[in-house]
Design an enzyme around this catalytic site. Structure first.
Site, PDB file in Angstrom:
ATOM      1  N   LEU A   1     -39.221   1.919 -11.479  1.00 51.10           N
ATOM      2  CA  LEU A   1     -40.374   1.242 -10.876  1.00 51.10           C
ATOM      3  C   LEU A   1     -40.044  -0.221 -10.597  1.00 51.10           C
ATOM      4  O   LEU A   1     -39.338  -0.867 -11.374  1.00 51.10           O
ATOM      5  CB  LEU A   1     -41.570   1.341 -11.826  1.00 51.10           C
TER       6      LEU A   1
ATOM      7  N   ARG B   1     -38.681   1.347  -2.233  1.00 55.41           N
ATOM      8  CA  ARG B   1     -39.378   1.770  -3.458  1.00 55.41           C
ATOM      9  C   ARG B   1     -40.817   1.263  -3.494  1.00 55.41           C
ATOM     10  O   ARG B   1     -41.722   1.951  -3.947  1.00 55.41           O
ATOM     11  CB  ARG B   1     -38.644   1.254  -4.698  1.00 55.41           C
TER      12      ARG B   1
ATOM     13  N   HIS C   1     -40.068   7.867 -24.283  1.00 50.70           N
ATOM     14  CA  HIS C   1     -38.611   7.923 -24.181  1.00 50.70           C
ATOM     15  C   HIS C   1     -38.071   8.730 -25.364  1.00 50.70           C
ATOM     16  O   HIS C   1     -38.464   8.494 -26.507  1.00 50.70           O
ATOM     17  CB  HIS C   1     -38.036   6.500 -24.210  1.00 50.70           C
TER      18      HIS C   1
ATOM     19  N   GLU D   1     -38.041  -4.330 -17.346  1.00 54.96           N
ATOM     20  CA  GLU D   1     -36.762  -3.792 -17.832  1.00 54.96           C
ATOM     21  C   GLU D   1     -36.949  -2.336 -18.271  1.00 54.96           C
ATOM     22  O   GLU D   1     -37.900  -2.010 -18.988  1.00 54.96           O
ATOM     23  CB  GLU D   1     -36.282  -4.635 -19.028  1.00 54.96           C
TER      24      GLU D   1
HETATM   25  C1  GRF Z   1     -39.246  14.013 -22.162  1.00 55.11           C
HETATM   26  O1  GRF Z   1     -38.188  14.231 -23.046  1.00 55.11           O
HETATM   27  C2  GRF Z   1     -39.558  12.542 -22.067  1.00 55.11           C
HETATM   28  O2  GRF Z   1     -39.370  11.866 -23.251  1.00 55.11           O
HETATM   29  C3  GRF Z   1     -38.583  12.072 -21.037  1.00 55.11           C
HETATM   30  O3  GRF Z   1     -38.515  13.106 -20.098  1.00 55.11           O
HETATM   31  C4  GRF Z   1     -38.855  14.336 -20.720  1.00 55.11           C
HETATM   32  C5  GRF Z   1     -39.981  14.925 -19.957  1.00 55.11           C
HETATM   33  O4  GRF Z   1     -40.336  16.194 -20.422  1.00 55.11           O
HETATM   34  N1  GRF Z   1     -38.993  10.794 -20.500  1.00 55.11           N
HETATM   35  P1  GRF Z   1     -41.701  16.847 -19.994  1.00 55.11           P
HETATM   36  O5  GRF Z   1     -41.718  16.862 -18.447  1.00 55.11           O
HETATM   37  O6  GRF Z   1     -42.814  16.031 -20.537  1.00 55.11           O
HETATM   38  O7  GRF Z   1     -41.669  18.219 -20.534  1.00 55.11           O
END
Ligand code: GRF
Length: 205
Positions: free
Chosen positions: A96, A68, A112, A146
């Site tokens: 990561l 990685r 998120h 984390e």
């Molecule tokens: C989004 O729901 C984001 O919160 C999550 O992955 C998805 C990515 O969607 N981490 P996009 O590629 O931005 O349309």
């Protein structure tokens, strides 16, 4: 004041990336999206970025196998070549290592699709419905070693209705995402959102 140079890291469709590119078109926006990088050559967001005139880079993780950090060093070289100040993870589906996270500590955000600290990890909308929560939403946070943790920069919610499916809920949360990510990046670029890790976490920067 000069605009912060931002890289958006994606793995897929890139709708949050698009929201950031759109927001950054405003004259008074304190950041410019100068690079979109993907670990997946087929990521749909790459074409959109190119159409917007944003430079793109593909650093495919597959040749690196389980190493990685070697993948991240190649990615980091792209960030350096484009003189990147800030990194936004937007649907970037790679865990990561502490090496990369520490290097970008206080300068890297993630979005998120849940009201953290609730529902870390995947399938957040399905899990929210199964759990019967009344509110669900999205969070932008500083990235720390984390996963799906780190100080929150922006968060907003939607009401969950009893008729919601995973898809309808995802759609409403996505609207929230597209609103709060540009706000959070603005706050970081203007120095209103800061995160200085304690101890030696940020030492190798
Ligand atoms: C989004 O729901 C984001 O919160 C999550 O992955 C998805 C990515 O969607 N981490 P996009 O590629 O931005 O349309």
């Amino acid at each position: 004041m000069s605009k912060k140079r931002v890289a958006v890291l994606i793995s897929g469709r890139g709708s949050n990336m698009t929201a950031l590119i759109e927001a950054a078109k405003a004259k008074d926006y304190p950041a410019e999206i100068v690079l979109v990088a993907s670990n997946r050559p087929e990521a749909a967001g790459l074409a959109r970025a190119r159409a917007e005139g944003v430079a793109t880079a593909v650093v495919d993780h597959t040749p690196f196998g389980e190493d990685r950090e070697a993948f991240e060093r190649a990615l980091d070289a792209q960030l350096a070549a484009h003189r990147i100040d800030l990194v936004c993870l937007a649907g970037f589906m790679r865990l990561l290592t502490p090496w990369f996270v520490t290097r970008w500590s206080g300068r890297m955000l993630n979005i998120h699709p849940a009201l953290l600290p609730q529902f870390k990890g995947l399938h957040t909308h399905r899990r929210a419905i199964e759990a019967g929560v009344k509110q669900h939403g999205a969070t932008v946070h500083f990235v720390v070693p984390e996963t799906d943790a780190g100080p929150i920069v922006a968060q907003d919610w939607v009401a969950v209705s009893k008729d919601d499916t995973e898809e309808t809920l995802a759609q409403r949360v996505l609207e929230v995402e597209h609103r709060i990510y540009p706000q959070a990046l603005r706050a970081l670029a203007e120095g209103r959102a800061t995160f200085v890790p304690s101890g030696d976490e940020g030492a190798s920067r």
